[in-house]
Scaffold this active site. Structure first.
Site, PDB file in Angstrom:
ATOM      1  N   SER A  20       0.877  -1.324  -0.318  1.00 47.43           N
ATOM      2  CA  SER A  20       0.045  -0.027   0.114  1.00 47.43           C
ATOM      3  C   SER A  20       0.993   1.084  -0.434  1.00 47.43           C
ATOM      4  CB  SER A  20      -1.460   0.226   1.176  1.00 47.43           C
ATOM      5  OG  SER A  20       0.146  -0.248   2.364  1.00 47.43           O
ATOM      6  N   MET A  97      10.519  -6.627   4.301  1.00 49.20           N
ATOM      7  CA  MET A  97      10.101  -6.733   6.112  1.00 49.20           C
ATOM      8  C   MET A  97      11.480  -8.847   6.430  1.00 49.20           C
ATOM      9  SD  MET A  97       8.250  -5.823   7.216  1.00 49.20           S
ATOM     10  CE  MET A  97       7.276  -6.965   8.602  1.00 49.20           C
ATOM     11  N   ASN A 114      13.990   3.378   5.252  1.00 50.37           N
ATOM     12  CA  ASN A 114      13.149   2.788   5.653  1.00 50.37           C
ATOM     13  C   ASN A 114      11.945   3.350   6.127  1.00 50.37           C
ATOM     14  OD1 ASN A 114      11.648   0.003   6.107  1.00 50.37           O
ATOM     15  ND2 ASN A 114      12.628   0.382   8.835  1.00 50.37           N
ATOM     16  N   HIS A 116       9.030   2.920   8.813  1.00 52.28           N
ATOM     17  CA  HIS A 116       9.166   1.800  10.183  1.00 52.28           C
ATOM     18  C   HIS A 116       7.843   2.012  10.645  1.00 52.28           C
ATOM     19  CE1 HIS A 116      10.107  -0.686  13.083  1.00 52.28           C
ATOM     20  NE2 HIS A 116       9.446   0.123  14.145  1.00 52.28           N
ATOM     21  N   SER A 143       7.962   6.137  11.316  1.00 49.61           N
ATOM     22  CA  SER A 143       8.993   6.878  11.433  1.00 49.61           C
ATOM     23  C   SER A 143       9.753   6.296   9.771  1.00 49.61           C
ATOM     24  CB  SER A 143      10.231   6.889  12.756  1.00 49.61           C
ATOM     25  OG  SER A 143       9.403   6.995  13.846  1.00 49.61           O
ATOM     26  N   ASP A 152      16.427  -1.208  12.386  1.00 45.91           N
ATOM     27  CA  ASP A 152      15.166   0.372  13.389  1.00 45.91           C
ATOM     28  C   ASP A 152      16.125   1.328  13.895  1.00 45.91           C
ATOM     29  OD1 ASP A 152      13.446  -1.233  11.144  1.00 45.91           O
ATOM     30  OD2 ASP A 152      13.329  -2.608  13.345  1.00 45.91           O
ATOM     31  N   GLU A 181       1.277   6.857   7.224  1.00 45.03           N
ATOM     32  CA  GLU A 181       2.421   6.990   6.835  1.00 45.03           C
ATOM     33  C   GLU A 181       2.512   6.676   5.392  1.00 45.03           C
ATOM     34  OE1 GLU A 181       3.601   2.005   7.073  1.00 45.03           O
ATOM     35  OE2 GLU A 181       2.915   1.988   8.414  1.00 45.03           O
TER      36      GLU A 181
HETATM   37  C1  GAR Z   1       4.252  -0.478   6.551  1.00 45.30           C
HETATM   38  O1  GAR Z   1       2.696  -0.520   8.468  1.00 45.30           O
HETATM   39  C2  GAR Z   1       5.711  -0.514   7.386  1.00 45.30           C
HETATM   40  O2  GAR Z   1       5.369   0.775   8.025  1.00 45.30           O
HETATM   41  C3  GAR Z   1       5.815  -2.134   8.224  1.00 45.30           C
HETATM   42  O3  GAR Z   1       5.267  -2.641   7.236  1.00 45.30           O
HETATM   43  C4  GAR Z   1       3.662  -2.074   6.581  1.00 45.30           C
HETATM   44  C5  GAR Z   1       3.539  -2.189   4.936  1.00 45.30           C
HETATM   45  O4  GAR Z   1       2.552  -2.483   4.440  1.00 45.30           O
HETATM   46  N1  GAR Z   1       6.765  -1.882   8.241  1.00 45.30           N
HETATM   47  C6  GAR Z   1       7.879  -2.651   9.098  1.00 45.30           C
HETATM   48  O5  GAR Z   1       6.972  -3.578   9.450  1.00 45.30           O
HETATM   49  C7  GAR Z   1       9.686  -2.426   8.578  1.00 45.30           C
HETATM   50  N2  GAR Z   1       9.645  -3.152   9.495  1.00 45.30           N
HETATM   51  P1  GAR Z   1       2.602  -1.976   2.828  1.00 45.30           P
HETATM   52  O6  GAR Z   1       3.004  -3.373   2.155  1.00 45.30           O
HETATM   53  O7  GAR Z   1       1.313  -2.096   2.310  1.00 45.30           O
HETATM   54  O8  GAR Z   1       3.233  -0.821   2.602  1.00 45.30           O
END
Ligand code: GAR
Length: 223
Positions: A20, A97, A114, A116, A143, A152, A181
């Site tokens: 997303s 991830m 990144n 987070h 962040s 992180d 985000e």
């Molecule tokens: C988001 O919330 C991002 O901040 C998190 O994964 C999600 C991805 O959503 N990232 C982490 O946790 C990194 N350690 P998306 O695939 O819909 O963009």
């Protein structure tokens, strides 16, 4: 005649899942509010929805499976060799991830960021929304930071804050954070594309000066 594409800011995106945040970037580029180009999307998961989002709009998308490599170092070397081929100005981990090998990150210092889902330095790692609830935090958020070998732990560039409401569960909180985000990532990349953000020896510099994290305001721009 100058080639307009040669001047556009080149972004590579790494994503492991639904994508997303990638979609928010694609939408902002399509509506003209982010002057940049996504030159490639890369994943460690062949089934990641993010790859399909890219392919749907004609952006090269590639998955490499960690299982096909003898070690994390070998996997990261191959993945980042593919990323380097698209000549990105910036590499954006948006829901990527996997840990990235320290040497790979060091070789691209200041060019990997990144997003987070917490107000770093609070709640590193996984399950950040549950971590915030367990800590009885009254404020939570997201962040964007430069990626360094410290998980992180790299210098924080920008943040978006949301309240924690009584009765929130991790899903409710995750949804409230995710909504912020998307504009946070778009606004941060606008500032990168304008050449306003860089990683200096002493941390993040904005407009040539040492900076505390930028804060996303209600108008979805930095305050
Ligand atoms: C988001 O919330 C991002 O901040 C998190 O994964 C999600 C991805 O959503 N990232 C982490 O946790 C990194 N350690 P998306 O695939 O819909 O963009």
């Amino acid at each position: 005649m100058p080639n307009p594409e040669s001047r556009s800011y080149r972004i590579a995106v790494l994503a492991s899942g639904r994508g997303s945040n990638l979609q928010a970037l694609l939408d902002a580029i399509a509506d003209g509010s982010l002057p940049a180009r996504i030159v490639g999307v890369f994943s460690d998961k062949p089934a990641a929805v993010a790859l399909q989002r890219a392919r749907d709009v004609g952006i090269p998308a590639r998955a490499l499976s960690p299982k096909a490599f003898a070690s994390r170092v070998d996997f990261d070397a191959a993945l980042f060799a593919a990323v380097d081929e698209v000549r990105p100005d910036l590499i954006v981990c948006a829901g990527y991830m996997r840990l990235i090998d320290g040497a790979v990150v060091d070789a691209r210092r200041g060019r990997v960021i990144n997003i987070h889902p917490s107000l770093l330095p609070a709640f590193k790692g996984l399950h950040t929304h549950q971590q915030a609830l367990d800590a009885a935090a009254t404020e939570h958020g997201a962040s964007i930071h430069f990626v360094t070998p410290d998980l992180d732990g790299g210098p924080v560039i920008a943040q978006a804050r949301v309240p924690v409401h009584p009765g929130d569960d991790a899903d409710a909180l995750a949804a409230r954070v995710l909504e912020r985000e998307h504009p946070l990532l778009v606004e941060t990349l606008r500032w990168f594309a304008a050449g306003r953000i860089r990683l200096a020896e002493d941390g993040v510099h904005v407009d040539g000066r040492a900076s505390v994290p930028l804060q996303l305001a209600a108008n979805l721009r930095f305050a």
